[in-house]
Write a protein that holds these residues in place. Sequence first.
Motif, mmCIF file in Angstrom:
data_model
loop_
_atom_site.group_PDB
_atom_site.id
_atom_site.type_symbol
_atom_site.label_atom_id
_atom_site.label_comp_id
_atom_site.label_asym_id
_atom_site.label_seq_id
_atom_site.Cartn_x
_atom_site.Cartn_y
_atom_site.Cartn_z
ATOM 1 N N SER A 43 0.823 -1.041 0.152
ATOM 2 C CA SER A 43 -0.508 -0.170 -0.168
ATOM 3 C C SER A 43 0.626 1.351 0.134
ATOM 4 C CB SER A 43 -0.801 -0.202 1.225
ATOM 5 O OG SER A 43 -1.600 -1.020 1.479
ATOM 6 N N GLY A 44 0.248 2.500 -0.752
ATOM 7 C CA GLY A 44 1.175 3.051 -0.651
ATOM 8 C C GLY A 44 0.724 4.457 0.447
ATOM 9 N N THR A 45 0.909 5.495 0.324
ATOM 10 C CA THR A 45 0.450 7.159 1.302
ATOM 11 C C THR A 45 -0.922 7.825 0.288
ATOM 12 O OG1 THR A 45 2.633 6.840 2.409
ATOM 13 C CG2 THR A 45 1.024 8.775 2.528
ATOM 14 N N ASN A 46 -1.444 8.014 1.267
ATOM 15 C CA ASN A 46 -2.667 8.670 0.181
ATOM 16 C C ASN A 46 -2.499 9.897 1.629
ATOM 17 O OD1 ASN A 46 -5.115 9.682 -0.813
ATOM 18 N ND2 ASN A 46 -6.237 8.288 -0.015
ATOM 19 N N ASP A 47 -1.393 11.363 0.866
ATOM 20 C CA ASP A 47 -1.995 12.259 1.498
ATOM 21 C C ASP A 47 -2.953 12.861 0.771
ATOM 22 O OD1 ASP A 47 -1.058 14.904 2.770
ATOM 23 O OD2 ASP A 47 1.408 14.786 2.404
ATOM 24 N N TRP A 48 -4.063 13.570 1.967
ATOM 25 C CA TRP A 48 -4.794 14.323 0.722
ATOM 26 C C TRP A 48 -4.538 15.275 0.593
ATOM 27 C CZ3 TRP A 48 -8.733 13.335 5.540
ATOM 28 C CH2 TRP A 48 -8.954 12.597 6.504
ATOM 29 N N ARG A 49 -3.238 15.795 1.177
ATOM 30 C CA ARG A 49 -2.521 17.636 0.959
ATOM 31 C C ARG A 49 -2.440 17.544 -0.360
ATOM 32 N NH1 ARG A 49 0.415 17.259 6.686
ATOM 33 N NH2 ARG A 49 0.590 15.425 5.848
ATOM 34 N N ARG A 50 -2.683 16.486 -1.327
ATOM 35 C CA ARG A 50 -1.296 16.473 -2.572
ATOM 36 C C ARG A 50 -2.056 16.671 -3.820
ATOM 37 N NH1 ARG A 50 3.684 12.794 -2.373
ATOM 38 N NH2 ARG A 50 4.816 14.449 -3.762
ATOM 39 N N TYR A 51 -3.519 16.686 -3.740
ATOM 40 C CA TYR A 51 -4.147 16.741 -4.964
ATOM 41 C C TYR A 51 -6.165 17.581 -4.407
ATOM 42 C CZ TYR A 51 -5.900 12.506 -2.065
ATOM 43 O OH TYR A 51 -6.449 11.358 -1.428
ATOM 44 N N VAL A 55 5.299 4.472 -3.077
ATOM 45 C CA VAL A 55 4.359 4.858 -3.497
ATOM 46 C C VAL A 55 3.007 6.427 -3.223
ATOM 47 C CG1 VAL A 55 2.489 4.173 -4.927
ATOM 48 C CG2 VAL A 55 4.643 3.056 -4.616
ATOM 49 N N GLY A 56 2.531 7.693 -3.231
ATOM 50 C CA GLY A 56 2.369 8.325 -3.388
ATOM 51 C C GLY A 56 1.244 8.907 -4.797
ATOM 52 N N VAL A 57 0.563 9.792 -4.279
ATOM 53 C CA VAL A 57 -0.176 10.078 -5.508
ATOM 54 C C VAL A 57 -0.718 11.880 -5.363
ATOM 55 C CG1 VAL A 57 -2.572 9.977 -4.229
ATOM 56 C CG2 VAL A 57 -2.492 9.861 -7.054
ATOM 57 N N LEU A 58 -0.360 12.406 -6.250
ATOM 58 C CA LEU A 58 -0.554 14.070 -6.308
ATOM 59 C C LEU A 58 -0.814 14.085 -7.947
ATOM 60 C CD1 LEU A 58 2.199 15.079 -8.445
ATOM 61 C CD2 LEU A 58 3.804 14.215 -6.379
ATOM 62 N N LEU A 59 -0.937 15.979 -7.980
ATOM 63 C CA LEU A 59 -1.640 16.597 -8.988
ATOM 64 C C LEU A 59 -0.823 17.459 -8.844
ATOM 65 C CD1 LEU A 59 -3.502 16.758 -11.203
ATOM 66 C CD2 LEU A 59 -4.815 18.359 -10.258
ATOM 67 N N PRO A 60 0.611 17.646 -10.294
ATOM 68 C CA PRO A 60 1.660 18.236 -10.657
ATOM 69 C C PRO A 60 1.006 19.768 -10.567
ATOM 70 C CG PRO A 60 1.995 16.471 -11.358
ATOM 71 C CD PRO A 60 0.557 16.094 -11.093
ATOM 72 N N GLY A 61 1.584 20.854 -10.266
ATOM 73 C CA GLY A 61 1.108 22.147 -9.706
ATOM 74 C C GLY A 61 1.027 22.470 -8.901
ATOM 75 N N PHE A 62 -0.216 21.477 -8.567
ATOM 76 C CA PHE A 62 -1.294 21.680 -7.123
ATOM 77 C C PHE A 62 -0.071 21.017 -6.031
ATOM 78 C CE2 PHE A 62 -4.342 20.124 -4.069
ATOM 79 C CZ PHE A 62 -5.066 21.037 -3.597
ATOM 80 N N ASP A 63 0.805 20.016 -6.182
ATOM 81 C CA ASP A 63 1.362 19.425 -4.916
ATOM 82 C C ASP A 63 1.931 19.912 -4.056
ATOM 83 O OD1 ASP A 63 2.595 17.118 -3.376
ATOM 84 O OD2 ASP A 63 4.070 16.635 -4.668
ATOM 85 N N PRO A 64 1.990 20.186 -2.874
ATOM 86 C CA PRO A 64 2.403 21.363 -2.036
ATOM 87 C C PRO A 64 3.815 20.415 -1.498
ATOM 88 C CG PRO A 64 0.674 20.139 -0.403
ATOM 89 C CD PRO A 64 0.410 19.177 -2.219
ATOM 90 N N GLY A 65 3.945 19.371 -1.629
ATOM 91 C CA GLY A 65 5.501 18.948 -1.110
ATOM 92 C C GLY A 65 4.505 17.575 -0.861
ATOM 93 N N ALA A 66 5.610 16.135 -0.095
ATOM 94 C CA ALA A 66 5.227 15.672 0.959
ATOM 95 C C ALA A 66 5.467 16.149 2.858
ATOM 96 C CB ALA A 66 5.732 14.709 1.104
ATOM 97 N N GLY A 67 4.004 16.446 3.633
ATOM 98 C CA GLY A 67 4.191 16.762 4.397
ATOM 99 C C GLY A 67 4.597 15.321 5.496
ATOM 100 N N PRO A 68 4.725 15.167 6.862
ATOM 101 C CA PRO A 68 4.133 14.216 8.098
ATOM 102 C C PRO A 68 3.466 13.494 7.794
ATOM 103 C CG PRO A 68 3.690 16.299 8.595
ATOM 104 C CD PRO A 68 3.885 16.694 7.406
#
Length: 427
Positions: A266-274, A363-376
Amino acid sequence: MAGNGSLIHVAQGTDGTIRVAAGSPVLTHGDVDAVGPDFARSVLDVAGAVLVWPVLGEPGPPVAEVHDVQRAQQWLWAVYGEPTAAAVHACAAGQGEVSPVPAQLGALADAAARLGFAHWAARWWPTSYTDGIAVLEPDVLGLEAAALTHWCQQLFDDFGDQPDDCVPELIEEHRAGLGPLIQWWLSAPQPADTGRHLENVLRLIDDAADTAGLDGPSLRELRSALERGLVRTPVDAGALFARRDGYALAAGDAPVSGGRVVARGSGTNDWRRYPPGFVDAAEDAVSWTARALGARRRIEVEVVAHVAAPVAGAPLVAEVRVNGGPPSHVPLARRDDVWTGRADLDLSVYLDLPTTTPPPVEVGVLLPGFDPGAGPPGRADRDAVRALARRRLAAAARPVTSDDAYHTVSAPLLAETIAATATSEDY
Protein backbone atom coordinates in the motif's frame (compact mmCIF):
# COMPACT_ATOMS: atom_id res chain seq x y z
CA MET A 1 -22.08 30.51 23.56
CA ALA A 2 -19.28 27.94 23.34
CA GLY A 3 -16.02 29.34 24.67
CA ASN A 4 -17.48 31.92 27.04
CA GLY A 5 -15.45 31.78 30.23
CA SER A 6 -12.20 31.38 28.28
CA LEU A 7 -9.42 33.90 28.61
CA ILE A 8 -8.30 35.61 25.42
CA HIS A 9 -4.61 36.45 25.00
CA VAL A 10 -3.54 39.28 22.71
CA ALA A 11 0.07 39.86 21.63
CA GLN A 12 1.91 41.54 18.78
CA GLY A 13 4.59 39.79 16.76
CA THR A 14 7.76 41.24 15.33
CA ASP A 15 6.08 41.65 11.94
CA GLY A 16 3.32 43.77 13.48
CA THR A 17 0.63 41.09 13.21
CA ILE A 18 -1.52 40.78 16.32
CA ARG A 19 -2.37 37.30 17.48
CA VAL A 20 -5.63 36.65 19.34
CA ALA A 21 -6.04 33.22 20.94
CA ALA A 22 -7.81 31.52 23.81
CA GLY A 23 -6.04 29.30 26.33
CA SER A 24 -2.30 29.26 26.98
CA PRO A 25 -0.30 32.18 25.53
CA VAL A 26 2.82 30.04 25.08
CA LEU A 27 2.12 29.08 21.47
CA THR A 28 4.54 30.68 19.04
CA HIS A 29 3.14 33.79 17.40
CA GLY A 30 1.96 32.93 13.90
CA ASP A 31 2.39 29.20 14.44
CA VAL A 32 -0.84 27.98 12.84
CA ASP A 33 0.50 24.42 12.93
CA ALA A 34 -0.20 24.55 16.66
CA VAL A 35 -3.88 24.26 15.66
CA GLY A 36 -3.11 21.09 13.68
CA PRO A 37 -2.20 20.11 10.11
CA ASP A 38 -4.00 21.97 7.36
CA PHE A 39 -6.60 19.22 6.87
CA ALA A 40 -7.44 19.37 10.60
CA ARG A 41 -8.24 23.08 10.78
CA SER A 42 -10.81 25.37 9.20
CA VAL A 43 -9.80 28.81 7.99
CA LEU A 44 -11.62 32.02 7.03
CA ASP A 45 -10.12 35.08 5.35
CA VAL A 46 -11.97 38.03 6.86
CA ALA A 47 -11.55 41.81 6.92
CA GLY A 48 -8.02 42.52 8.15
CA ALA A 49 -7.34 39.04 9.51
CA VAL A 50 -7.38 35.28 9.16
CA LEU A 51 -9.45 33.16 11.55
CA VAL A 52 -8.46 29.55 12.31
CA TRP A 53 -10.35 26.86 14.24
CA PRO A 54 -9.24 23.30 15.07
CA VAL A 55 -11.65 20.86 13.46
CA LEU A 56 -10.73 18.16 15.96
CA GLY A 57 -11.40 18.59 19.66
CA GLU A 58 -13.82 20.83 21.50
CA PRO A 59 -15.18 23.93 19.72
CA GLY A 60 -14.03 27.29 21.03
CA PRO A 61 -12.93 30.76 19.98
CA PRO A 62 -10.84 30.95 16.81
CA VAL A 63 -7.20 31.95 16.62
CA ALA A 64 -6.97 35.27 14.79
CA GLU A 65 -3.95 36.67 12.99
CA VAL A 66 -4.86 40.36 12.63
CA HIS A 67 -2.85 42.28 10.02
CA ASP A 68 -5.13 45.35 9.77
CA VAL A 69 -6.58 46.36 13.13
CA GLN A 70 -8.73 49.18 11.77
CA ARG A 71 -10.55 46.87 9.38
CA ALA A 72 -10.83 44.06 11.95
CA GLN A 73 -12.48 46.31 14.54
CA GLN A 74 -15.77 45.96 12.64
CA TRP A 75 -16.11 42.33 13.76
CA LEU A 76 -13.66 41.74 16.65
CA TRP A 77 -16.18 42.85 19.28
CA ALA A 78 -18.96 40.71 17.75
CA VAL A 79 -16.79 37.56 17.69
CA TYR A 80 -14.72 37.83 20.89
CA GLY A 81 -16.47 40.57 22.86
CA GLU A 82 -15.73 44.20 23.70
CA PRO A 83 -12.80 43.43 26.07
CA THR A 84 -10.89 41.63 23.29
CA ALA A 85 -11.57 44.40 20.75
CA ALA A 86 -10.22 46.94 23.25
CA ALA A 87 -7.18 44.75 23.97
CA VAL A 88 -6.36 44.48 20.26
CA HIS A 89 -6.65 48.27 19.91
CA ALA A 90 -4.35 48.77 22.92
CA CYS A 91 -1.83 46.27 21.56
CA ALA A 92 -1.77 48.02 18.20
CA ALA A 93 -1.21 51.32 20.02
CA GLY A 94 2.11 50.02 21.29
CA GLN A 95 1.34 48.37 24.62
CA GLY A 96 2.79 45.00 23.53
CA GLU A 97 1.20 41.95 25.11
CA VAL A 98 -1.80 42.97 27.18
CA SER A 99 -3.36 41.20 30.14
CA PRO A 100 -5.70 38.31 29.26
CA VAL A 101 -9.33 39.33 28.92
CA PRO A 102 -12.52 37.27 29.24
CA ALA A 103 -14.15 35.95 26.08
CA GLN A 104 -17.67 37.22 25.47
CA LEU A 105 -18.63 35.27 22.36
CA GLY A 106 -21.73 36.24 20.46
CA ALA A 107 -23.86 34.67 17.74
CA LEU A 108 -21.41 35.81 15.06
CA ALA A 109 -18.69 33.63 16.62
CA ASP A 110 -20.80 30.49 16.22
CA ALA A 111 -21.92 31.41 12.71
CA ALA A 112 -18.33 32.16 11.66
CA ALA A 113 -17.17 28.80 13.02
CA ARG A 114 -19.97 27.09 11.10
CA LEU A 115 -19.01 28.91 7.90
CA GLY A 116 -15.38 27.95 8.41
CA PHE A 117 -16.42 24.32 8.84
CA ALA A 118 -18.51 24.44 5.64
CA HIS A 119 -15.42 25.60 3.72
CA TRP A 120 -13.38 22.87 5.43
CA ALA A 121 -15.94 20.23 4.45
CA ALA A 122 -15.83 21.35 0.81
CA ARG A 123 -12.06 20.78 0.78
CA TRP A 124 -11.33 18.01 3.26
CA TRP A 125 -14.44 15.88 3.92
CA PRO A 126 -13.03 12.29 3.83
CA THR A 127 -15.46 10.73 1.35
CA SER A 128 -14.69 7.04 1.04
CA TYR A 129 -16.58 4.14 -0.45
CA THR A 130 -14.32 1.64 1.27
CA ASP A 131 -14.54 3.40 4.64
CA GLY A 132 -18.30 3.91 4.37
CA ILE A 133 -18.20 7.73 4.61
CA ALA A 134 -20.81 9.23 2.32
CA VAL A 135 -20.10 12.11 -0.04
CA LEU A 136 -21.50 15.55 0.82
CA GLU A 137 -23.68 16.85 -2.02
CA PRO A 138 -21.53 19.72 -3.34
CA ASP A 139 -24.37 21.97 -4.51
CA VAL A 140 -26.16 21.72 -1.17
CA LEU A 141 -22.92 22.39 0.69
CA GLY A 142 -22.12 25.35 -1.55
CA LEU A 143 -25.56 26.91 -1.16
CA GLU A 144 -25.46 26.63 2.63
CA ALA A 145 -21.98 28.20 2.56
CA ALA A 146 -23.50 31.06 0.55
CA ALA A 147 -26.27 31.47 3.12
CA LEU A 148 -23.80 31.45 6.00
CA THR A 149 -21.52 33.93 4.24
CA HIS A 150 -24.46 36.30 3.77
CA TRP A 151 -25.38 35.91 7.46
CA CYS A 152 -21.74 36.67 8.40
CA GLN A 153 -21.32 39.77 6.22
CA GLN A 154 -20.05 41.71 9.24
CA LEU A 155 -16.84 39.70 8.91
CA PHE A 156 -16.13 41.12 5.47
CA ASP A 157 -15.64 44.50 3.81
CA ASP A 158 -15.29 45.90 0.30
CA PHE A 159 -11.52 45.65 -0.10
CA GLY A 160 -11.86 42.55 -2.30
CA ASP A 161 -8.97 40.64 -0.69
CA GLN A 162 -11.16 38.12 1.12
CA PRO A 163 -11.74 35.05 -1.09
CA ASP A 164 -14.26 33.64 1.38
CA ASP A 165 -16.64 36.58 0.81
CA CYS A 166 -18.06 35.02 -2.35
CA VAL A 167 -21.86 34.84 -2.01
CA PRO A 168 -22.80 35.59 -5.65
CA GLU A 169 -20.14 33.20 -6.96
CA LEU A 170 -21.33 30.40 -4.66
CA ILE A 171 -24.96 30.87 -5.67
CA GLU A 172 -24.10 30.94 -9.37
CA GLU A 173 -21.82 27.90 -9.13
CA HIS A 174 -24.36 25.81 -7.21
CA ARG A 175 -27.66 26.92 -8.78
CA ALA A 176 -28.36 23.31 -9.78
CA GLY A 177 -28.99 22.49 -6.12
CA LEU A 178 -31.71 25.12 -5.64
CA GLY A 179 -34.54 23.16 -7.28
CA PRO A 180 -34.04 20.02 -5.16
CA LEU A 181 -33.62 22.14 -2.00
CA ILE A 182 -36.89 23.93 -2.70
CA GLN A 183 -38.68 20.61 -3.28
CA TRP A 184 -37.22 19.25 -0.06
CA TRP A 185 -38.45 22.24 1.90
CA LEU A 186 -41.90 22.25 0.27
CA SER A 187 -42.34 18.64 1.33
CA ALA A 188 -42.47 19.80 4.99
CA PRO A 189 -40.08 17.04 6.06
CA GLN A 190 -40.16 15.45 9.44
CA PRO A 191 -38.66 16.19 11.87
CA ALA A 192 -39.98 19.74 11.55
CA ASP A 193 -36.70 21.30 12.73
CA THR A 194 -35.09 20.18 9.47
CA GLY A 195 -37.77 22.17 7.68
CA ARG A 196 -36.93 25.25 9.74
CA HIS A 197 -33.25 24.78 8.96
CA LEU A 198 -34.06 24.52 5.25
CA GLU A 199 -36.27 27.59 5.32
CA ASN A 200 -33.59 29.63 7.09
CA VAL A 201 -31.00 28.68 4.45
CA LEU A 202 -33.39 29.37 1.55
CA ARG A 203 -34.43 32.77 2.90
CA LEU A 204 -30.81 33.77 3.34
CA ILE A 205 -30.05 32.69 -0.24
CA ASP A 206 -33.05 34.66 -1.50
CA ASP A 207 -31.95 37.78 0.36
CA ALA A 208 -28.33 37.35 -0.77
CA ALA A 209 -29.37 36.93 -4.40
CA ASP A 210 -31.59 39.99 -4.21
CA THR A 211 -28.76 42.03 -2.65
CA ALA A 212 -26.34 40.91 -5.38
CA GLY A 213 -28.85 41.55 -8.20
CA LEU A 214 -28.92 37.91 -9.30
CA ASP A 215 -31.84 36.59 -11.30
CA GLY A 216 -32.90 33.47 -13.18
CA PRO A 217 -35.59 30.76 -13.22
CA SER A 218 -34.35 28.92 -10.13
CA LEU A 219 -34.14 32.12 -8.08
CA ARG A 220 -37.61 33.20 -9.22
CA GLU A 221 -38.89 29.74 -8.26
CA LEU A 222 -37.28 30.22 -4.85
CA ARG A 223 -38.99 33.59 -4.31
CA SER A 224 -42.36 32.16 -5.38
CA ALA A 225 -41.98 29.14 -3.08
CA LEU A 226 -41.12 31.31 -0.09
CA GLU A 227 -44.14 33.51 -0.76
CA ARG A 228 -46.66 30.68 -1.08
CA GLY A 229 -45.21 28.49 1.70
CA LEU A 230 -45.35 24.77 2.32
CA VAL A 231 -47.52 22.46 0.25
CA ARG A 232 -46.69 19.33 2.23
CA THR A 233 -46.02 17.02 -0.70
CA PRO A 234 -44.16 13.89 0.47
CA VAL A 235 -40.72 13.55 -1.08
CA ASP A 236 -37.67 11.36 -0.57
CA ALA A 237 -34.75 13.71 0.08
CA GLY A 238 -32.27 10.97 -0.79
CA ALA A 239 -33.88 10.52 -4.20
CA LEU A 240 -33.81 14.26 -4.86
CA PHE A 241 -30.05 14.38 -4.45
CA ALA A 242 -29.14 10.91 -5.74
CA ARG A 243 -25.95 11.01 -7.77
CA ARG A 244 -26.45 10.05 -11.38
CA ASP A 245 -22.99 10.55 -12.80
CA GLY A 246 -21.77 7.01 -12.15
CA TYR A 247 -18.45 5.81 -13.49
CA ALA A 248 -17.20 5.86 -17.05
CA LEU A 249 -14.22 4.36 -18.78
CA ALA A 250 -11.23 6.64 -19.18
CA ALA A 251 -8.69 6.69 -21.97
CA GLY A 252 -5.58 4.63 -21.44
CA ASP A 253 -4.55 1.02 -21.59
CA ALA A 254 -5.90 -1.42 -19.07
CA PRO A 255 -3.34 -2.92 -16.70
CA VAL A 256 -1.72 -6.04 -18.11
CA SER A 257 -0.75 -8.75 -15.66
CA GLY A 258 2.12 -11.11 -16.16
CA GLY A 259 5.70 -11.43 -15.05
CA ARG A 260 6.99 -12.37 -11.64
CA VAL A 261 5.70 -10.35 -8.70
CA VAL A 262 8.69 -8.79 -6.94
CA ALA A 263 6.74 -6.94 -4.25
CA ARG A 264 3.38 -5.36 -3.58
CA GLY A 265 2.00 -3.09 -0.93
CA SER A 266 0.00 0.00 0.00
CA GLY A 267 1.10 3.55 -0.66
CA THR A 268 0.50 6.81 1.18
CA ASN A 269 -2.75 8.70 0.66
CA ASP A 270 -1.77 12.25 1.63
CA TRP A 271 -4.92 14.35 1.14
CA ARG A 272 -2.89 17.53 0.82
CA ARG A 273 -1.30 16.53 -2.51
CA TYR A 274 -4.39 16.64 -4.75
CA PRO A 275 -7.62 18.66 -4.99
CA PRO A 276 -10.91 17.52 -3.45
CA GLY A 277 -12.98 15.07 -5.46
CA PHE A 278 -10.10 13.09 -7.01
CA VAL A 279 -9.23 10.17 -4.71
CA ASP A 280 -11.14 8.05 -2.21
CA ALA A 281 -10.01 9.21 1.24
CA ALA A 282 -9.34 5.70 2.62
CA GLU A 283 -5.87 5.15 4.03
CA ASP A 284 -5.36 2.09 1.80
CA ALA A 285 -6.71 3.73 -1.38
CA VAL A 286 -3.24 3.60 -2.99
CA SER A 287 -1.80 0.17 -3.83
CA TRP A 288 1.07 -0.98 -6.02
CA THR A 289 2.62 -4.11 -7.51
CA ALA A 290 6.22 -4.43 -8.73
CA ARG A 291 6.84 -7.09 -11.39
CA ALA A 292 9.88 -8.58 -13.06
CA LEU A 293 9.52 -9.09 -16.81
CA GLY A 294 12.83 -10.53 -17.91
CA ALA A 295 15.45 -7.86 -17.27
CA ARG A 296 12.82 -5.16 -16.85
CA ARG A 297 11.11 -4.11 -13.64
CA ARG A 298 7.66 -2.57 -13.80
CA ILE A 299 5.51 -0.77 -11.23
CA GLU A 300 1.71 -0.97 -11.48
CA VAL A 301 -0.30 1.48 -9.39
CA GLU A 302 -4.00 1.48 -8.57
CA VAL A 303 -5.76 4.30 -6.71
CA VAL A 304 -9.41 4.12 -5.67
CA ALA A 305 -11.23 7.06 -7.28
CA HIS A 306 -13.51 9.52 -5.54
CA VAL A 307 -17.10 9.23 -6.77
CA ALA A 308 -16.79 12.66 -8.42
CA ALA A 309 -13.34 12.11 -9.93
CA PRO A 310 -12.94 13.60 -13.42
CA VAL A 311 -12.90 11.04 -16.21
CA ALA A 312 -10.41 12.85 -18.41
CA GLY A 313 -8.17 15.87 -18.52
CA ALA A 314 -6.74 15.46 -15.01
CA PRO A 315 -2.98 14.76 -14.99
CA LEU A 316 -2.99 12.85 -11.71
CA VAL A 317 0.24 10.93 -11.16
CA ALA A 318 1.74 8.42 -8.78
CA GLU A 319 5.07 9.38 -7.25
CA VAL A 320 7.31 6.33 -6.89
CA ARG A 321 10.58 6.14 -4.98
CA VAL A 322 12.55 2.90 -5.02
CA ASN A 323 15.29 2.25 -2.49
CA GLY A 324 15.38 5.93 -1.51
CA GLY A 325 16.16 7.01 -5.06
CA PRO A 326 14.82 10.06 -6.86
CA PRO A 327 11.07 10.20 -7.47
CA SER A 328 9.55 8.93 -10.70
CA HIS A 329 6.11 10.09 -11.83
CA VAL A 330 3.72 7.50 -13.26
CA PRO A 331 0.75 9.06 -15.16
CA LEU A 332 -2.64 7.77 -13.98
CA ALA A 333 -5.85 7.43 -15.98
CA ARG A 334 -9.28 6.85 -14.50
CA ARG A 335 -10.82 3.53 -15.48
CA ASP A 336 -14.19 2.82 -13.89
CA ASP A 337 -13.70 3.34 -10.15
CA VAL A 338 -9.89 3.40 -10.03
CA TRP A 339 -6.97 5.43 -11.30
CA THR A 340 -4.40 3.14 -12.88
CA GLY A 341 -0.93 3.51 -14.31
CA ARG A 342 2.25 1.57 -14.91
CA ALA A 343 5.85 2.29 -15.86
CA ASP A 344 9.20 0.54 -16.09
CA LEU A 345 11.52 1.20 -13.17
CA ASP A 346 15.14 2.32 -13.46
CA LEU A 347 17.17 -0.92 -13.29
CA SER A 348 20.04 0.92 -11.59
CA VAL A 349 18.22 1.03 -8.28
CA TYR A 350 18.61 -2.75 -8.05
CA LEU A 351 22.35 -2.98 -8.70
CA ASP A 352 23.37 -2.93 -5.03
CA LEU A 353 20.61 -5.24 -3.84
CA PRO A 354 20.52 -9.04 -3.70
CA THR A 355 18.24 -10.27 -6.44
CA THR A 356 16.10 -12.10 -3.87
CA THR A 357 15.50 -8.96 -1.78
CA PRO A 358 12.68 -6.69 -2.89
CA PRO A 359 13.68 -3.02 -2.70
CA PRO A 360 11.80 -0.61 -0.43
CA VAL A 361 9.13 1.12 -2.49
CA GLU A 362 7.27 4.32 -1.54
CA VAL A 363 4.21 5.29 -3.57
CA GLY A 364 2.03 8.37 -3.22
CA VAL A 365 -0.49 10.16 -5.42
CA LEU A 366 -0.47 13.84 -6.38
CA LEU A 367 -1.53 16.44 -8.91
CA PRO A 368 1.46 18.33 -10.36
CA GLY A 369 1.10 22.07 -9.94
CA PHE A 370 -1.22 21.60 -6.98
CA ASP A 371 1.03 19.43 -4.85
CA PRO A 372 2.64 21.32 -1.92
CA GLY A 373 5.08 18.45 -1.39
CA ALA A 374 4.97 15.48 0.92
CA GLY A 375 4.22 16.40 4.52
CA PRO A 376 4.59 14.51 7.80
CA PRO A 377 2.95 11.06 7.93
CA GLY A 378 -0.35 12.34 9.38
CA ARG A 379 -1.99 8.92 9.72
CA ALA A 380 -3.30 9.58 13.25
CA ASP A 381 -4.74 12.95 12.19
CA ARG A 382 -6.42 11.45 9.12
CA ASP A 383 -7.92 8.69 11.29
CA ALA A 384 -9.22 11.37 13.68
CA VAL A 385 -10.84 13.25 10.79
CA ARG A 386 -12.53 10.04 9.59
CA ALA A 387 -13.82 9.44 13.12
CA LEU A 388 -15.16 13.00 13.21
CA ALA A 389 -17.00 12.50 9.92
CA ARG A 390 -18.60 9.30 11.20
CA ARG A 391 -19.70 11.01 14.43
CA ARG A 392 -21.20 13.92 12.55
CA LEU A 393 -23.10 11.63 10.15
CA ALA A 394 -24.43 9.63 13.09
CA ALA A 395 -25.55 12.85 14.79
CA ALA A 396 -27.11 14.11 11.55
CA ALA A 397 -29.35 11.05 11.49
CA ARG A 398 -30.93 12.23 14.75
CA PRO A 399 -33.34 15.18 14.99
CA VAL A 400 -32.12 18.51 16.37
CA THR A 401 -34.45 19.70 19.09
CA SER A 402 -33.58 23.41 19.15
CA ASP A 403 -33.52 26.09 16.46
CA ASP A 404 -30.43 27.58 18.12
CA ALA A 405 -28.58 24.30 17.63
CA TYR A 406 -28.44 24.96 13.88
CA HIS A 407 -26.27 28.02 14.55
CA THR A 408 -23.45 26.03 16.19
CA VAL A 409 -20.55 24.32 14.48
CA SER A 410 -21.48 20.95 16.00
CA ALA A 411 -24.92 20.94 14.35
CA PRO A 412 -25.25 19.13 11.00
CA LEU A 413 -25.09 20.98 7.72
CA LEU A 414 -27.88 20.21 5.25
CA ALA A 415 -25.41 18.23 3.15
CA GLU A 416 -24.58 16.11 6.18
CA THR A 417 -28.27 15.48 6.86
CA ILE A 418 -28.67 14.20 3.31
CA ALA A 419 -25.48 12.12 3.50
CA ALA A 420 -26.67 10.53 6.75
CA THR A 421 -29.51 8.88 4.82
CA ALA A 422 -27.19 7.52 2.12
CA THR A 423 -26.36 3.88 1.65
CA SER A 424 -23.22 2.43 0.15
CA GLU A 425 -25.05 2.14 -3.17
CA ASP A 426 -25.60 5.92 -3.18
CA TYR A 427 -21.91 6.76 -3.14
